[in-house]
Design an enzyme around this catalytic site. Structure first.
Site, PDB file in Angstrom:
ATOM      1  N   LYS A 177       2.088   1.919  -9.991  1.00  0.00           N
ATOM      2  CA  LYS A 177       2.707   0.608  -9.732  1.00  0.00           C
ATOM      3  C   LYS A 177       1.704  -0.525  -9.833  1.00  0.00           C
ATOM      4  O   LYS A 177       1.964  -1.535 -10.467  1.00  0.00           O
ATOM      5  CB  LYS A 177       3.315   0.557  -8.325  1.00  0.00           C
ATOM      6  CG  LYS A 177       4.583   1.318  -8.131  1.00  0.00           C
ATOM      7  CD  LYS A 177       5.261   0.934  -6.820  1.00  0.00           C
ATOM      8  CE  LYS A 177       4.390   1.108  -5.594  1.00  0.00           C
ATOM      9  NZ  LYS A 177       3.973   2.487  -5.321  1.00  0.00           N
ATOM     10  N   ARG A 211       9.649  -1.218   1.464  1.00  0.00           N
ATOM     11  CA  ARG A 211       9.381   0.216   1.520  1.00  0.00           C
ATOM     12  C   ARG A 211      10.368   0.938   2.416  1.00  0.00           C
ATOM     13  O   ARG A 211      10.228   2.131   2.620  1.00  0.00           O
ATOM     14  CB  ARG A 211       7.973   0.450   2.052  1.00  0.00           C
ATOM     15  CG  ARG A 211       6.948   0.744   0.942  1.00  0.00           C
ATOM     16  CD  ARG A 211       5.609   0.866   1.639  1.00  0.00           C
ATOM     17  NE  ARG A 211       4.628   1.656   0.971  1.00  0.00           N
ATOM     18  CZ  ARG A 211       3.665   1.163   0.205  1.00  0.00           C
ATOM     19  NH1 ARG A 211       3.634  -0.109  -0.090  1.00  0.00           N
ATOM     20  NH2 ARG A 211       2.742   1.957  -0.298  1.00  0.00           N
ATOM     21  N   ARG A 235      -8.544   9.245  -8.007  1.00  0.00           N
ATOM     22  CA  ARG A 235      -8.642   7.789  -8.126  1.00  0.00           C
ATOM     23  C   ARG A 235      -9.855   7.248  -7.361  1.00  0.00           C
ATOM     24  O   ARG A 235     -10.143   7.681  -6.254  1.00  0.00           O
ATOM     25  CB  ARG A 235      -7.367   7.173  -7.563  1.00  0.00           C
ATOM     26  CG  ARG A 235      -7.273   5.687  -7.752  1.00  0.00           C
ATOM     27  CD  ARG A 235      -5.853   5.234  -7.709  1.00  0.00           C
ATOM     28  NE  ARG A 235      -5.371   5.038  -6.348  1.00  0.00           N
ATOM     29  CZ  ARG A 235      -4.205   4.480  -6.078  1.00  0.00           C
ATOM     30  NH1 ARG A 235      -3.407   4.077  -7.054  1.00  0.00           N
ATOM     31  NH2 ARG A 235      -3.816   4.331  -4.831  1.00  0.00           N
ATOM     32  N   ARG A 247     -10.283   5.748  -1.593  1.00  0.00           N
ATOM     33  CA  ARG A 247      -9.530   5.179  -0.472  1.00  0.00           C
ATOM     34  C   ARG A 247      -9.170   6.309   0.471  1.00  0.00           C
ATOM     35  O   ARG A 247      -8.818   7.398   0.055  1.00  0.00           O
ATOM     36  CB  ARG A 247      -8.237   4.535  -0.983  1.00  0.00           C
ATOM     37  CG  ARG A 247      -8.418   3.102  -1.437  1.00  0.00           C
ATOM     38  CD  ARG A 247      -7.236   2.582  -2.234  1.00  0.00           C
ATOM     39  NE  ARG A 247      -5.931   2.835  -1.625  1.00  0.00           N
ATOM     40  CZ  ARG A 247      -4.776   2.426  -2.154  1.00  0.00           C
ATOM     41  NH1 ARG A 247      -4.771   1.752  -3.301  1.00  0.00           N
ATOM     42  NH2 ARG A 247      -3.636   2.676  -1.569  1.00  0.00           N
ATOM     43  N   ARG A 259       1.937  10.786   2.642  1.00  0.00           N
ATOM     44  CA  ARG A 259       2.520   9.561   2.057  1.00  0.00           C
ATOM     45  C   ARG A 259       3.755   9.896   1.221  1.00  0.00           C
ATOM     46  O   ARG A 259       4.723   9.143   1.203  1.00  0.00           O
ATOM     47  CB  ARG A 259       1.485   8.839   1.178  1.00  0.00           C
ATOM     48  CG  ARG A 259       0.385   8.175   1.991  1.00  0.00           C
ATOM     49  CD  ARG A 259      -0.741   7.709   1.100  1.00  0.00           C
ATOM     50  NE  ARG A 259      -0.403   6.532   0.320  1.00  0.00           N
ATOM     51  CZ  ARG A 259      -1.096   6.123  -0.734  1.00  0.00           C
ATOM     52  NH1 ARG A 259      -2.143   6.794  -1.149  1.00  0.00           N
ATOM     53  NH2 ARG A 259      -0.745   5.035  -1.373  1.00  0.00           N
TER      54      ARG A 259
HETATM   55  P1  AMP Z   1      -0.263   0.516  -1.327  1.00  0.00           P
HETATM   56  O1  AMP Z   1      -1.499  -0.051  -1.899  1.00  0.00           O
HETATM   57  O2  AMP Z   1       0.984  -0.227  -1.745  1.00  0.00           O
HETATM   58  O3  AMP Z   1      -0.138   2.005  -1.524  1.00  0.00           O
HETATM   59  O4  AMP Z   1      -0.366   0.293   0.263  1.00  0.00           O
HETATM   60  C1  AMP Z   1      -1.401   0.861   1.020  1.00  0.00           C
HETATM   61  C2  AMP Z   1      -0.979   0.983   2.485  1.00  0.00           C
HETATM   62  O5  AMP Z   1      -0.679  -0.330   3.000  1.00  0.00           O
HETATM   63  C3  AMP Z   1       0.292   1.800   2.726  1.00  0.00           C
HETATM   64  O6  AMP Z   1       0.056   3.189   2.789  1.00  0.00           O
HETATM   65  C4  AMP Z   1       0.733   1.229   4.080  1.00  0.00           C
HETATM   66  O7  AMP Z   1      -0.067   1.717   5.138  1.00  0.00           O
HETATM   67  C5  AMP Z   1       0.415  -0.253   3.909  1.00  0.00           C
HETATM   68  N1  AMP Z   1       1.572  -0.960   3.308  1.00  0.00           N
HETATM   69  C6  AMP Z   1       1.642  -1.548   2.077  1.00  0.00           C
HETATM   70  N2  AMP Z   1       2.852  -2.086   1.860  1.00  0.00           N
HETATM   71  C7  AMP Z   1       3.577  -1.829   2.982  1.00  0.00           C
HETATM   72  C8  AMP Z   1       4.907  -2.099   3.386  1.00  0.00           C
HETATM   73  N3  AMP Z   1       5.767  -2.734   2.568  1.00  0.00           N
HETATM   74  N4  AMP Z   1       5.297  -1.702   4.621  1.00  0.00           N
HETATM   75  C9  AMP Z   1       4.455  -1.075   5.457  1.00  0.00           C
HETATM   76  N5  AMP Z   1       3.202  -0.751   5.140  1.00  0.00           N
HETATM   77  C10 AMP Z   1       2.752  -1.126   3.924  1.00  0.00           C
END
Ligand code: AMP
Length: 214
Positions: free
Chosen positions: A13, A88, A127, A160, A171
């Site tokens: 994404k 989400r 990654r 990460r 996840r």
């Molecule tokens: P991402 O980079 O989109 O995978 O986001 C990394 C982490 O940020 C996720 O695993 C969540 O802990 C937090 N996060 C990002 N977007 C959201 C969201 N819309 N709602 C809740 N937590 C979020």
């Protein structure tokens, strides 16, 4: 173009969001990136988000929703936007509808990137992310020229916390339970478009652009 990109962690994404935002000339709004930059700047929001992020859990809706509402106060969203990583869950999707109503904007499309779980684990566990500029590499598919050094800015690359295998599996479970229901939610609204996230970055971008332009 007012677009949401949905897909499991590891569907690409973030990478596609950058390409699509550039193509359509719209801001890329990634809640994960906003949390990571707050984490780096050690803000209160960053400290709060860290414990959830490290475990691969969702940051509470009250926090995330307000952060997105604030972002939509900036004028650049009038020319369109690409949301990456938000909403989400159904509660966030409902809140987004309210936020969009408040600023008088409609959604054009929700694009779902589809990919099998086994492929995700392979992609994410390899990654590596740049600590400085956030650029993303992959040990197997897109290695940096020099091990653990960013090609773009020379910063150091790291894995990460939430890209570790046990966290990835957690996840994926959260994605299946909480995020997948929003696919049907947007299908019902008539804005859902779906495509495979397997292929080269440029191939997938081209497919996405052609699907979104229909
Ligand atoms: P991402 O980079 O989109 O995978 O986001 C990394 C982490 O940020 C996720 O695993 C969540 O802990 C937090 N996060 C990002 N977007 C959201 C969201 N819309 N709602 C809740 N937590 C979020």
């Amino acid at each position: 173009m007012r677009l949401i990109l949905v897909g499991p962690p590891g569907a690409g994404k973030g990478t596609q969001a950058v390409q699509l935002a550039k193509h359509f000339g719209i801001p890329h709004i990634s809640t994960g990136d906003i949390f990571r930059s707050n984490l780096k700047a050690e803000t209160e929001l960053g400290k709060l988000a860290k414990s959830f992020m490290d475990k691969g859990e969702l940051v509470p809706d009250s926090v995330t929703n307000e952060m997105v509402r604030d972002r939509f106060k900036q004028a650049d969203v009038k020319k369109g936007f690409l949301l990456d990583g938000f909403p989400r869950n159904i509660a966030q999707a409902d809140e987004l509808s309210r936020i969009l109503q408040e600023v008088n904007l409609n959604l054009d499309a929700v694009l779902e990137l589809q990919i099998a779980d086994a492929e995700i684990v392979r992609r994410l566990s390899g990654r590596r992310t740049c600590k400085e500029c956030g650029a993303i590499f992959h040990q197997e598919f897109e290695p940096s020229k020099q091990k653990d050094v960013c090609d773009k800015c020379g910063g150091s690359l790291y894995q990460r916390e939430d890209d570790k295998e046990s966290v990835i599996i957690h996840r994926l479970a959260i994605y299946a339970q909480q995020t997948k229901p929003i696919i049907d939610y947007y299908r019902t609204k008539g804005v859902l478009k779906q495509m495979s996230a397997v292929g080269t970055v440029s191939q997938i971008s081209a497919d996405a652009i052609s699907l979104l332009s229909k």
